[in-house]
Write a protein that holds these residues in place. Sequence first.
Motif, PDB file in Angstrom:
ATOM      1  N   ALA A  38      63.185  12.149  54.789  1.00  0.00           N
ATOM      2  CA  ALA A  38      64.358  12.474  55.604  1.00  0.00           C
ATOM      3  C   ALA A  38      65.637  12.410  54.773  1.00  0.00           C
ATOM      4  CB  ALA A  38      64.453  11.515  56.794  1.00  0.00           C
ATOM      5  N   PHE A  39      65.725  11.401  53.910  1.00  0.00           N
ATOM      6  CA  PHE A  39      66.884  11.241  53.036  1.00  0.00           C
ATOM      7  C   PHE A  39      67.053  12.454  52.125  1.00  0.00           C
ATOM      8  CE2 PHE A  39      68.518  10.008  48.881  1.00  0.00           C
ATOM      9  CZ  PHE A  39      69.764   9.519  49.225  1.00  0.00           C
ATOM     10  N   LYS A  40      65.962  12.864  51.480  1.00  0.00           N
ATOM     11  CA  LYS A  40      66.013  14.016  50.573  1.00  0.00           C
ATOM     12  C   LYS A  40      66.364  15.296  51.325  1.00  0.00           C
ATOM     13  CE  LYS A  40      62.730  12.216  47.163  1.00  0.00           C
ATOM     14  NZ  LYS A  40      61.371  12.382  46.592  1.00  0.00           N
ATOM     15  N   LEU A  41      65.766  15.490  52.488  1.00  0.00           N
ATOM     16  CA  LEU A  41      66.042  16.674  53.292  1.00  0.00           C
ATOM     17  C   LEU A  41      67.514  16.727  53.700  1.00  0.00           C
ATOM     18  CD1 LEU A  41      64.971  19.200  54.726  1.00  0.00           C
ATOM     19  CD2 LEU A  41      64.398  17.736  56.679  1.00  0.00           C
ATOM     20  N   ALA A  42      68.072  15.591  54.060  1.00  0.00           N
ATOM     21  CA  ALA A  42      69.482  15.544  54.464  1.00  0.00           C
ATOM     22  C   ALA A  42      70.391  15.998  53.321  1.00  0.00           C
ATOM     23  CB  ALA A  42      69.848  14.135  54.922  1.00  0.00           C
ATOM     24  N   TRP A  43      70.078  15.595  52.085  1.00  0.00           N
ATOM     25  CA  TRP A  43      70.874  16.039  50.945  1.00  0.00           C
ATOM     26  C   TRP A  43      70.686  17.530  50.699  1.00  0.00           C
ATOM     27  CZ3 TRP A  43      74.948  14.567  48.368  1.00  0.00           C
ATOM     28  CH2 TRP A  43      75.338  13.235  48.444  1.00  0.00           C
ATOM     29  N   LYS A  44      69.450  18.017  50.831  1.00  0.00           N
ATOM     30  CA  LYS A  44      69.199  19.452  50.633  1.00  0.00           C
ATOM     31  C   LYS A  44      69.946  20.291  51.663  1.00  0.00           C
ATOM     32  CE  LYS A  44      64.831  18.808  48.316  1.00  0.00           C
ATOM     33  NZ  LYS A  44      63.408  18.623  48.470  1.00  0.00           N
ATOM     34  N   GLU A  45      70.085  19.749  52.873  1.00  0.00           N
ATOM     35  CA  GLU A  45      70.818  20.437  53.942  1.00  0.00           C
ATOM     36  C   GLU A  45      72.325  20.235  53.829  1.00  0.00           C
ATOM     37  OE1 GLU A  45      69.009  18.665  57.391  1.00  0.00           O
ATOM     38  OE2 GLU A  45      67.431  20.190  57.478  1.00  0.00           O
ATOM     39  N   LYS A  46      72.751  19.502  52.791  1.00  0.00           N
ATOM     40  CA  LYS A  46      74.162  19.190  52.574  1.00  0.00           C
ATOM     41  C   LYS A  46      74.777  18.428  53.746  1.00  0.00           C
ATOM     42  CE  LYS A  46      74.948  23.028  49.364  1.00  0.00           C
ATOM     43  NZ  LYS A  46      74.084  22.490  48.404  1.00  0.00           N
ATOM     44  N   SER A  47      73.959  17.565  54.343  1.00  0.00           N
ATOM     45  CA  SER A  47      74.401  16.717  55.439  1.00  0.00           C
ATOM     46  C   SER A  47      73.803  15.330  55.262  1.00  0.00           C
ATOM     47  CB  SER A  47      73.962  17.339  56.769  1.00  0.00           C
ATOM     48  OG  SER A  47      74.395  16.560  57.845  1.00  0.00           O
ATOM     49  N   PRO A  48      74.209  14.630  54.184  1.00  0.00           N
ATOM     50  CA  PRO A  48      73.580  13.346  53.870  1.00  0.00           C
ATOM     51  C   PRO A  48      73.902  12.241  54.876  1.00  0.00           C
ATOM     52  CG  PRO A  48      75.453  13.715  52.436  1.00  0.00           C
ATOM     53  CD  PRO A  48      75.264  14.973  53.244  1.00  0.00           C
ATOM     54  N   TYR A  49      73.045  11.251  54.883  1.00  0.00           N
ATOM     55  CA  TYR A  49      73.262  10.082  55.734  1.00  0.00           C
ATOM     56  C   TYR A  49      74.357   9.209  55.130  1.00  0.00           C
ATOM     57  CZ  TYR A  49      68.940  11.335  58.054  1.00  0.00           C
ATOM     58  OH  TYR A  49      67.979  12.016  58.753  1.00  0.00           O
ATOM     59  N   ALA A  50      75.175   8.635  55.998  1.00  0.00           N
ATOM     60  CA  ALA A  50      76.182   7.663  55.573  1.00  0.00           C
ATOM     61  C   ALA A  50      75.592   6.254  55.615  1.00  0.00           C
ATOM     62  CB  ALA A  50      77.406   7.744  56.475  1.00  0.00           C
ATOM     63  N   LEU A  51      74.629   6.058  56.537  1.00  0.00           N
ATOM     64  CA  LEU A  51      74.041   4.733  56.737  1.00  0.00           C
ATOM     65  C   LEU A  51      72.551   4.845  56.997  1.00  0.00           C
ATOM     66  CD1 LEU A  51      74.293   1.638  57.323  1.00  0.00           C
ATOM     67  CD2 LEU A  51      74.758   2.263  59.700  1.00  0.00           C
ATOM     68  N   ILE A  52      71.795   3.951  56.362  1.00  0.00           N
ATOM     69  CA  ILE A  52      70.373   3.794  56.661  1.00  0.00           C
ATOM     70  C   ILE A  52      70.152   2.335  57.038  1.00  0.00           C
ATOM     71  CG2 ILE A  52      68.006   3.817  55.767  1.00  0.00           C
ATOM     72  CD1 ILE A  52      68.841   6.025  53.824  1.00  0.00           C
ATOM     73  N   CYS A  53      69.559   2.105  58.203  1.00  0.00           N
ATOM     74  CA  CYS A  53      69.118   0.764  58.602  1.00  0.00           C
ATOM     75  C   CYS A  53      67.610   0.766  58.453  1.00  0.00           C
ATOM     76  CB  CYS A  53      69.501   0.460  60.044  1.00  0.00           C
ATOM     77  SG  CYS A  53      71.235   0.056  60.232  1.00  0.00           S
ATOM     78  N   MET A  54      67.088  -0.066  57.536  1.00  0.00           N
ATOM     79  CA  MET A  54      65.674   0.027  57.185  1.00  0.00           C
ATOM     80  C   MET A  54      64.995  -1.334  57.191  1.00  0.00           C
ATOM     81  SD  MET A  54      63.898   2.136  54.079  1.00  0.00           S
ATOM     82  CE  MET A  54      65.253   1.917  52.971  1.00  0.00           C
ATOM     83  N   ASP A  55      63.865  -1.378  57.889  1.00  0.00           N
ATOM     84  CA  ASP A  55      63.020  -2.554  57.910  1.00  0.00           C
ATOM     85  C   ASP A  55      62.366  -2.709  56.537  1.00  0.00           C
ATOM     86  OD1 ASP A  55      61.539  -4.724  58.849  1.00  0.00           O
ATOM     87  OD2 ASP A  55      60.003  -3.473  59.774  1.00  0.00           O
ATOM     88  N   ILE A  56      62.019  -3.919  56.169  1.00  0.00           N
ATOM     89  CA  ILE A  56      61.339  -4.136  54.894  1.00  0.00           C
ATOM     90  C   ILE A  56      59.827  -4.003  55.049  1.00  0.00           C
ATOM     91  CG2 ILE A  56      60.769  -5.862  53.135  1.00  0.00           C
ATOM     92  CD1 ILE A  56      63.657  -6.763  53.209  1.00  0.00           C
ATOM     93  N   MET A  57      59.272  -4.635  56.061  1.00  0.00           N
ATOM     94  CA  MET A  57      57.819  -4.629  56.222  1.00  0.00           C
ATOM     95  C   MET A  57      57.382  -3.443  57.077  1.00  0.00           C
ATOM     96  SD  MET A  57      57.248  -8.738  56.703  1.00  0.00           S
ATOM     97  CE  MET A  57      55.612  -8.518  57.323  1.00  0.00           C
TER      98      MET A  57
END
Length: 131
Positions: A38-57
């Motif tokens: 999703a992160f890579k796709l957002a950059w390819k679409e020129k609409s990157p994420y400003a924030l990612i909230c991510m679980d570790i496990m």
Amino acid sequence: MRILIVEDDFGSRKLLQNLLSVYGECDIAVDGEEAVDAFKLAWKEKSPYALICMDIMMPKINGQEALKLIREYERQHDIKPSEEVKVIMTTVLDDPKNVIEALYKGGASAYIVKPIEKEKLIKEIEELGLT
């Protein structure tokens, strides 16, 4: 602001979505592999994420590995540090090893121990300059 919530637990996903939707558009990923895609796709679409909230496990690729892959992508594509996505790691693990791994080795912007409290999450978002 565009936000990616990466969480394998349905209840935690819903909670984060409810808390973060007031700040912008929220997308969901259920594991680290989906998060990186999703992160890579957002950059390819020129609409990157400003924030990612991510679980570790998480299954497949855990949050620590996903974060390393995200930071590696940013370096490979010459994304300036000021334009890097802010990443808040979330986990039930409140031990120094995971904190050091996420913040210092992985390049996380912040670290929150579950259960996630609204006030604590909002404070982190404000301190990251995203409000």
